[in-house]
Write a protein that holds these residues in place. Structure first.
Motif, PDB file in Angstrom:
ATOM      1  N   ALA A 136     -51.295  12.807 -55.641  1.00  0.00           N
ATOM      2  CA  ALA A 136     -50.980  12.402 -57.010  1.00  0.00           C
ATOM      3  C   ALA A 136     -50.220  13.536 -57.663  1.00  0.00           C
ATOM      4  O   ALA A 136     -50.277  14.690 -57.210  1.00  0.00           O
ATOM      5  CB  ALA A 136     -52.260  12.096 -57.789  1.00  0.00           C
ATOM      6  N   VAL A 137     -49.504  13.213 -58.741  1.00  0.00           N
ATOM      7  CA  VAL A 137     -48.734  14.248 -59.423  1.00  0.00           C
ATOM      8  C   VAL A 137     -48.724  13.981 -60.922  1.00  0.00           C
ATOM      9  O   VAL A 137     -48.497  12.853 -61.357  1.00  0.00           O
ATOM     10  CB  VAL A 137     -47.292  14.325 -58.858  1.00  0.00           C
ATOM     11  CG1 VAL A 137     -46.536  13.017 -59.043  1.00  0.00           C
ATOM     12  CG2 VAL A 137     -46.511  15.478 -59.480  1.00  0.00           C
ATOM     13  N   LEU A 138     -49.037  15.021 -61.703  1.00  0.00           N
ATOM     14  CA  LEU A 138     -48.893  14.961 -63.161  1.00  0.00           C
ATOM     15  C   LEU A 138     -47.539  15.561 -63.472  1.00  0.00           C
ATOM     16  O   LEU A 138     -47.320  16.759 -63.268  1.00  0.00           O
ATOM     17  CB  LEU A 138     -50.009  15.743 -63.862  1.00  0.00           C
ATOM     18  CG  LEU A 138     -49.853  15.902 -65.383  1.00  0.00           C
ATOM     19  CD1 LEU A 138     -49.771  14.554 -66.082  1.00  0.00           C
ATOM     20  CD2 LEU A 138     -50.995  16.738 -65.948  1.00  0.00           C
ATOM     21  N   ILE A 139     -46.630  14.731 -63.982  1.00  0.00           N
ATOM     22  CA  ILE A 139     -45.238  15.157 -64.080  1.00  0.00           C
ATOM     23  C   ILE A 139     -44.616  14.657 -65.372  1.00  0.00           C
ATOM     24  O   ILE A 139     -45.111  13.700 -65.979  1.00  0.00           O
ATOM     25  CB  ILE A 139     -44.462  14.645 -62.833  1.00  0.00           C
ATOM     26  CG1 ILE A 139     -43.214  15.465 -62.551  1.00  0.00           C
ATOM     27  CG2 ILE A 139     -44.176  13.155 -62.919  1.00  0.00           C
ATOM     28  CD1 ILE A 139     -42.694  15.307 -61.129  1.00  0.00           C
ATOM     29  N   PHE A 140     -43.552  15.317 -65.809  1.00  0.00           N
ATOM     30  CA  PHE A 140     -42.902  14.977 -67.072  1.00  0.00           C
ATOM     31  C   PHE A 140     -42.364  13.550 -67.033  1.00  0.00           C
ATOM     32  O   PHE A 140     -42.081  12.992 -65.980  1.00  0.00           O
ATOM     33  CB  PHE A 140     -41.772  15.954 -67.369  1.00  0.00           C
ATOM     34  CG  PHE A 140     -42.216  17.403 -67.437  1.00  0.00           C
ATOM     35  CD1 PHE A 140     -43.530  17.736 -67.712  1.00  0.00           C
ATOM     36  CD2 PHE A 140     -41.320  18.429 -67.212  1.00  0.00           C
ATOM     37  CE1 PHE A 140     -43.942  19.070 -67.784  1.00  0.00           C
ATOM     38  CE2 PHE A 140     -41.705  19.755 -67.274  1.00  0.00           C
ATOM     39  CZ  PHE A 140     -43.019  20.083 -67.557  1.00  0.00           C
ATOM     40  N   TRP A 141     -42.178  12.971 -68.228  1.00  0.00           N
ATOM     41  CA  TRP A 141     -41.920  11.530 -68.346  1.00  0.00           C
ATOM     42  C   TRP A 141     -40.690  11.073 -67.566  1.00  0.00           C
ATOM     43  O   TRP A 141     -40.709   9.988 -66.967  1.00  0.00           O
ATOM     44  CB  TRP A 141     -41.789  11.131 -69.815  1.00  0.00           C
ATOM     45  CG  TRP A 141     -40.439  11.429 -70.426  1.00  0.00           C
ATOM     46  CD1 TRP A 141     -40.077  12.524 -71.121  1.00  0.00           C
ATOM     47  CD2 TRP A 141     -39.268  10.589 -70.365  1.00  0.00           C
ATOM     48  NE1 TRP A 141     -38.758  12.450 -71.505  1.00  0.00           N
ATOM     49  CE2 TRP A 141     -38.243  11.269 -71.062  1.00  0.00           C
ATOM     50  CE3 TRP A 141     -38.989   9.340 -69.802  1.00  0.00           C
ATOM     51  CZ2 TRP A 141     -36.948  10.747 -71.199  1.00  0.00           C
ATOM     52  CZ3 TRP A 141     -37.712   8.818 -69.933  1.00  0.00           C
ATOM     53  CH2 TRP A 141     -36.708   9.524 -70.625  1.00  0.00           C
ATOM     54  N   ASN A 142     -39.619  11.862 -67.568  1.00  0.00           N
ATOM     55  CA  ASN A 142     -38.390  11.395 -66.909  1.00  0.00           C
ATOM     56  C   ASN A 142     -38.538  11.371 -65.393  1.00  0.00           C
ATOM     57  O   ASN A 142     -38.002  10.488 -64.715  1.00  0.00           O
ATOM     58  CB  ASN A 142     -37.193  12.242 -67.335  1.00  0.00           C
ATOM     59  CG  ASN A 142     -37.411  13.732 -67.237  1.00  0.00           C
ATOM     60  OD1 ASN A 142     -38.487  14.240 -67.564  1.00  0.00           O
ATOM     61  ND2 ASN A 142     -36.410  14.462 -66.810  1.00  0.00           N
ATOM     62  N   TYR A 143     -39.297  12.323 -64.846  1.00  0.00           N
ATOM     63  CA  TYR A 143     -39.573  12.292 -63.409  1.00  0.00           C
ATOM     64  C   TYR A 143     -40.560  11.181 -63.080  1.00  0.00           C
ATOM     65  O   TYR A 143     -40.464  10.539 -62.028  1.00  0.00           O
ATOM     66  CB  TYR A 143     -40.107  13.652 -62.945  1.00  0.00           C
ATOM     67  CG  TYR A 143     -39.070  14.739 -63.009  1.00  0.00           C
ATOM     68  CD1 TYR A 143     -38.179  14.947 -61.954  1.00  0.00           C
ATOM     69  CD2 TYR A 143     -38.948  15.549 -64.130  1.00  0.00           C
ATOM     70  CE1 TYR A 143     -37.212  15.936 -62.014  1.00  0.00           C
ATOM     71  CE2 TYR A 143     -37.984  16.545 -64.205  1.00  0.00           C
ATOM     72  CZ  TYR A 143     -37.122  16.734 -63.145  1.00  0.00           C
ATOM     73  OH  TYR A 143     -36.158  17.707 -63.214  1.00  0.00           O
ATOM     74  N   ALA A 144     -41.512  10.951 -63.983  1.00  0.00           N
ATOM     75  CA  ALA A 144     -42.452   9.846 -63.791  1.00  0.00           C
ATOM     76  C   ALA A 144     -41.710   8.513 -63.767  1.00  0.00           C
ATOM     77  O   ALA A 144     -42.042   7.608 -62.984  1.00  0.00           O
ATOM     78  CB  ALA A 144     -43.496   9.852 -64.905  1.00  0.00           C
ATOM     79  N   ALA A 145     -40.691   8.383 -64.616  1.00  0.00           N
ATOM     80  CA  ALA A 145     -39.905   7.146 -64.643  1.00  0.00           C
ATOM     81  C   ALA A 145     -39.163   6.940 -63.332  1.00  0.00           C
ATOM     82  O   ALA A 145     -39.083   5.809 -62.817  1.00  0.00           O
ATOM     83  CB  ALA A 145     -38.919   7.182 -65.810  1.00  0.00           C
ATOM     84  N   ARG A 146     -38.623   8.013 -62.779  1.00  0.00           N
ATOM     85  CA  ARG A 146     -37.939   7.903 -61.478  1.00  0.00           C
ATOM     86  C   ARG A 146     -38.923   7.465 -60.394  1.00  0.00           C
ATOM     87  O   ARG A 146     -38.610   6.601 -59.572  1.00  0.00           O
ATOM     88  CB  ARG A 146     -37.300   9.237 -61.098  1.00  0.00           C
ATOM     89  CG  ARG A 146     -36.114   9.645 -61.968  1.00  0.00           C
ATOM     90  CD  ARG A 146     -35.558  10.996 -61.545  1.00  0.00           C
ATOM     91  NE  ARG A 146     -34.536  11.466 -62.438  1.00  0.00           N
ATOM     92  CZ  ARG A 146     -33.242  11.152 -62.336  1.00  0.00           C
ATOM     93  NH1 ARG A 146     -32.825  10.364 -61.348  1.00  0.00           N
ATOM     94  NH2 ARG A 146     -32.351  11.628 -63.199  1.00  0.00           N
ATOM     95  N   LEU A 147     -40.104   8.065 -60.396  1.00  0.00           N
ATOM     96  CA  LEU A 147     -41.111   7.680 -59.404  1.00  0.00           C
ATOM     97  C   LEU A 147     -41.546   6.227 -59.603  1.00  0.00           C
ATOM     98  O   LEU A 147     -41.755   5.498 -58.633  1.00  0.00           O
ATOM     99  CB  LEU A 147     -42.311   8.621 -59.482  1.00  0.00           C
ATOM    100  CG  LEU A 147     -42.070  10.062 -59.021  1.00  0.00           C
ATOM    101  CD1 LEU A 147     -43.308  10.920 -59.283  1.00  0.00           C
ATOM    102  CD2 LEU A 147     -41.690  10.108 -57.539  1.00  0.00           C
ATOM    103  N   GLU A 148     -41.666   5.831 -60.852  1.00  0.00           N
ATOM    104  CA  GLU A 148     -42.042   4.442 -61.148  1.00  0.00           C
ATOM    105  C   GLU A 148     -41.022   3.474 -60.544  1.00  0.00           C
ATOM    106  O   GLU A 148     -41.391   2.434 -59.970  1.00  0.00           O
ATOM    107  CB  GLU A 148     -42.135   4.238 -62.653  1.00  0.00           C
ATOM    108  CG  GLU A 148     -42.518   2.831 -63.070  1.00  0.00           C
ATOM    109  CD  GLU A 148     -42.502   2.635 -64.573  1.00  0.00           C
ATOM    110  OE1 GLU A 148     -42.582   1.465 -65.014  1.00  0.00           O
ATOM    111  OE2 GLU A 148     -42.406   3.632 -65.311  1.00  0.00           O
ATOM    112  N   ALA A 149     -39.749   3.803 -60.678  1.00  0.00           N
ATOM    113  CA  ALA A 149     -38.698   2.946 -60.125  1.00  0.00           C
ATOM    114  C   ALA A 149     -38.758   2.877 -58.602  1.00  0.00           C
ATOM    115  O   ALA A 149     -38.258   1.923 -57.997  1.00  0.00           O
ATOM    116  CB  ALA A 149     -37.327   3.460 -60.567  1.00  0.00           C
TER     117      ALA A 149
END
Length: 321
Positions: free
Chosen positions: A173-186
């Motif tokens: 798992a990774v706690l990451i900033f919103w823009n990187y989280a959005a990339r991972l979500e995609a």
């Protein structure tokens, strides 16, 4: 004839030059998206300012530049502002974005709760004093009796590196900033818990802007039209980015999403982070979160101030600017 000549001179007189506002930003930061759209559409000029974008390699460098007078404005959080004020500074904060990071896990991961993170490898961006990390740890301990800092294997690192390790499976798992989280979500990752959820669990009544435009209060008084003009231009640009999908196509070279699906997720998450609440309500919630964070990390995070400095949020926002 003289009257006609005089009239012609009046008609041809140039408008007063816009006042330059120097904004220090991270070279590849998401703030560049807003400022790029603002400049391309002349929204800054419409509001009487000429925004000069000055890039820096790191966040510490932007703070030093502001303190040294090399820039008029930077983007950082209200914790920094309150700490500076407690130490004698006069900086103020105007909300920019409520977007925060989140713990992301692969879509097929068996991890469904805080308890499931025990024994797992968790990457954390932002370091041990990152406010989202502190709030999420506190929430896990309070609601699930899980001490993430001890029960999970924590790896701190830069967001791009942690994102790659999450993709490769090196991290559970990774706690990451919103823009990187959005990339991972995609790419099929899902959100386990976000910083916003943690903030609400500790008393916030709605989304709180984690970062904002920060400038010296003395500068804002001396350059009142420029300060209010810039904030007005920022708000108008955000509305453009909220309403226009085509604008995001134009921003793709800066966003560097790589494909349409990723761009769409990043666009949608950016839009979710546009501040929409009354600044007085945001300030109340920030004060609540400050108390929680001060209790969690003390002076090493917040400095000597025991409460959010009452002048942290720029008074011009409360006066309708």
């Amino acid at each position: 004839m003289k009257a006609l000549v005089a009239t012609a001179v009046l008609w041809s007189a140039p408008a007063l030059a816009a006042e330059t506002v120097r904004v220090g930003v991270l070279k590849f930061g998401t703030v560049n998206w807003e400022l790029d759209a603002m400049k391309r559409h002349g929204i800054d000029a419409k509001h009487g300012v000429d925004v000069e974008i000055i890039p820096f390699a790191g966040e510490d460098a932007t703070g030093i530049a502001l303190q040294g007078g090399s820039v008029d404005m930077i983007v950082t959080d209200w914790l920094w502002v309150s700490r500076q004020r407690a130490e004698g500074g006069s900086y103020v904060f105007a909300p920019y974005s409520t977007s925060v990071g989140a713990i992301m896990v692969p879509g097929d991961s068996p991890i469904q709760s805080f308890a499931d993170l025990s024994g797992k490898t968790l990457g954390v961006a932002g370091g041990p004093l990152d406010k989202n990390w502190l709030l999420i740890q506190a929430l896990a301990l309070r609601d699930a009796q899980t001490d993430l800092s001890n029960d999970a294997r924590i790896i701190y690192g830069a967001p791009p590196l942690l994102a790659e390790k999450a993709r490769s499976g090196e991290l559970d798992a990774v706690l990451i900033f919103w823009n990187y989280a959005a990339r991972l979500e995609a790419e099929g990752f899902r959100r386990l818990v976000s910083g916003e959820e943690a903030a609400k669990a500790f008393g916030a009544s709605g989304p709180v802007a984690t970062i904002g435009y920060v400038f010296d209060e003395a500068w804002a008084k001396e350059h009142a039209d420029a300060a209010s003009g810039f904030i007005a231009a920022s708000k108008e640009t955000k509305q453009l980015l909220k309403a226009s999908d085509a604008e995001w196509d134009a921003l793709e070279p800066l966003v560097n999403a790589g494909d349409a699906a990723t761009l769409a997720v990043m666009r949608d998450r950016y839009r979710e982070g546009i501040p929409a609440r009354d600044v007085v309500e945001e300030e109340k919630d920030a004060a609540k979160l400050y108390q929680v964070l001060e209790g969690l990390a003390g002076e090493k995070l917040v400095g000597p101030g025991k409460t959010l400095d009452p002048g942290t949020y720029w008074s011009g926002l409360k006066n309708g600017s």
